[in-house]
Motif scaffolding. Structure first.
Motif, PDB file in Angstrom:
ATOM      1  N   UNK A  94     -41.998   6.384  -0.410  1.00 18.58           N
ATOM      2  CA  UNK A  94     -40.846   5.756  -1.062  1.00 18.58           C
ATOM      3  C   UNK A  94     -41.294   4.827  -2.178  1.00 18.58           C
ATOM      4  N   UNK A  95     -42.376   4.102  -1.960  1.00 17.59           N
ATOM      5  CA  UNK A  95     -42.878   3.174  -2.975  1.00 17.59           C
ATOM      6  C   UNK A  95     -43.320   3.913  -4.230  1.00 17.59           C
ATOM      7  N   UNK A  96     -44.023   5.035  -4.050  1.00 15.19           N
ATOM      8  CA  UNK A  96     -44.445   5.838  -5.207  1.00 15.19           C
ATOM      9  C   UNK A  96     -43.222   6.355  -5.956  1.00 15.19           C
ATOM     10  N   UNK A  97     -42.233   6.835  -5.222  1.00 19.54           N
ATOM     11  CA  UNK A  97     -41.033   7.410  -5.845  1.00 19.54           C
ATOM     12  C   UNK A  97     -40.290   6.378  -6.681  1.00 19.54           C
ATOM     13  N   UNK A  98     -40.042   5.192  -6.117  1.00 25.54           N
ATOM     14  CA  UNK A  98     -39.281   4.178  -6.849  1.00 25.54           C
ATOM     15  C   UNK A  98     -40.068   3.644  -8.046  1.00 25.54           C
ATOM     16  N   UNK A 125     -50.214  -0.206   5.696  1.00 27.96           N
ATOM     17  CA  UNK A 125     -50.158  -1.658   5.616  1.00 27.96           C
ATOM     18  C   UNK A 125     -50.538  -2.056   4.199  1.00 27.96           C
ATOM     19  N   UNK A 126     -49.599  -2.625   3.450  1.00 26.57           N
ATOM     20  CA  UNK A 126     -49.879  -2.857   2.035  1.00 26.57           C
ATOM     21  C   UNK A 126     -49.008  -3.969   1.478  1.00 26.57           C
ATOM     22  N   UNK A 127     -49.483  -4.532   0.390  1.00 26.72           N
ATOM     23  CA  UNK A 127     -48.714  -5.448  -0.433  1.00 26.72           C
ATOM     24  C   UNK A 127     -47.963  -4.589  -1.452  1.00 26.72           C
ATOM     25  N   UNK A 128     -46.663  -4.421  -1.262  1.00 28.04           N
ATOM     26  CA  UNK A 128     -45.886  -3.494  -2.087  1.00 28.04           C
ATOM     27  C   UNK A 128     -45.974  -3.821  -3.575  1.00 28.04           C
ATOM     28  N   UNK A 129     -45.883  -5.098  -3.918  1.00 28.10           N
ATOM     29  CA  UNK A 129     -45.935  -5.482  -5.325  1.00 28.10           C
ATOM     30  C   UNK A 129     -47.287  -5.135  -5.941  1.00 28.10           C
ATOM     31  N   UNK A 130     -48.349  -5.366  -5.182  1.00 29.07           N
ATOM     32  CA  UNK A 130     -49.685  -5.066  -5.714  1.00 29.07           C
ATOM     33  C   UNK A 130     -49.907  -3.561  -5.838  1.00 29.07           C
ATOM     34  N   UNK A 131     -49.358  -2.777  -4.904  1.00 28.73           N
ATOM     35  CA  UNK A 131     -49.491  -1.323  -5.033  1.00 28.73           C
ATOM     36  C   UNK A 131     -48.715  -0.810  -6.236  1.00 28.73           C
ATOM     37  N   UNK A 132     -47.541  -1.394  -6.491  1.00 30.56           N
ATOM     38  CA  UNK A 132     -46.792  -1.015  -7.695  1.00 30.56           C
ATOM     39  C   UNK A 132     -47.603  -1.337  -8.953  1.00 30.56           C
ATOM     40  N   UNK A 133     -48.312  -2.444  -8.914  1.00 26.52           N
ATOM     41  CA  UNK A 133     -49.171  -2.811 -10.040  1.00 26.52           C
ATOM     42  C   UNK A 133     -50.245  -1.759 -10.262  1.00 26.52           C
TER      43      UNK A 133
END
Length: 246
Positions: A94-98, A125-133
């Protein structure tokens, strides 16, 4: 040095944020005027539509400068050993898609293709904001060096207990030496021509920061490339089961 970088970054961030807010306010007012005045003089409508294009370009350029500033701040945190990630359970698919959907809105003229596992929740287990970065940096890097007429493909594949996110471009590719050096701080491939001015040249910090962030997530980064045939950048993260084990 890290104190200077951090101080400079914070001093630059406030006026840049204010500038973006001003441009966005002008965009909203211009769009409202077009929507509420259907019978505008054709010359005025043409002027406003041209203004809209210029404002959109200005916002993209401010975003580029904001990324530069954030990179400097992150570099200062890395050097001071204060760059932290706050992890929680999240669905990587979902994070990759958005993130890709947001990037499509930011660069509507570019083709971003997405390949995801169907109807599968990929828990990490991840920091969503950092993965988006990290995702944004990878995609931006691919857009920077590939032809605007060719797509960038983003995918997620599963390998035993690992999730692998990758971005494939059809750019000039990298030599084995460049593949090794590209993760170093301030490194830039000087012989490679930039294809897209809307994403900027960069400071040579993005991939270095990505490598640091993924390492803090207990993952790995890498690139597969052949000169003349494009590149595939990837990173892996450990998946966790529903019971919470890795």
């Amino acid at each position: 040095m890290q104190f200077f970088l951090g101080m400079t970054g914070h001093e630059l961030k406030t006026p840049v944020t204010t500038l973006k807010g001003t441009f966005q306010l002008l965009q909203r007012k211009e769009q409202r005027l077009l929507a509420t005045r259907p019978h505008l003089d054709p010359k005025m409508r043409s002027f406003l539509e041209t203004l809209s294009e210029h404002l959109a370009h200005a916002v993209r350029q401010v975003d580029i400068q904001t990324r530069f500033i954030n990179d400097l701040l992150d570099l200062a945190r890395i050097q001071a050993n204060t760059l932290k990630v706050e992890v929680q359970r999240c669905d990587l698919s979902s994070l990759v898609k958005t993130t890709v959907e947001d990037l499509r809105l930011a660069v509507p003229e570019r083709m971003l293709q997405l390949i995801l596992p169907e109807q599968i929740t990929v828990t990490v287990l991840a920091d969503s904001d950092r993965l988006r970065q990290v995702l944004t940096n990878y995609v931006t890097n691919a857009l920077r060096y590939s032809s605007p007429s060719l797509p960038v493909v983003i995918g997620l594949t599963l390998q035993k207990n690992l999730a692998r996110v990758w971005m494939r471009d059809q750019g000039p590719g990298l030599t084995p030496e460049a593949q090794r050096d590209i993760w170093q701080r301030y490194h830039q491939v000087k012989s490679t021509r930039i294809q897209s001015s809307d994403v900027g040249k960069g400071l040579g910090l993005g991939l270095y920061i990505c490598q640091t962030l993924i390492a803090q997530h207990h993952g790995e980064v890498g690139v597969e490339s052949t000169p003349g045939e494009g590149s595939t950048f990837w990173f892996t993260l450990p998946m966790i089961s529903d019971a919470g084990s890795v």
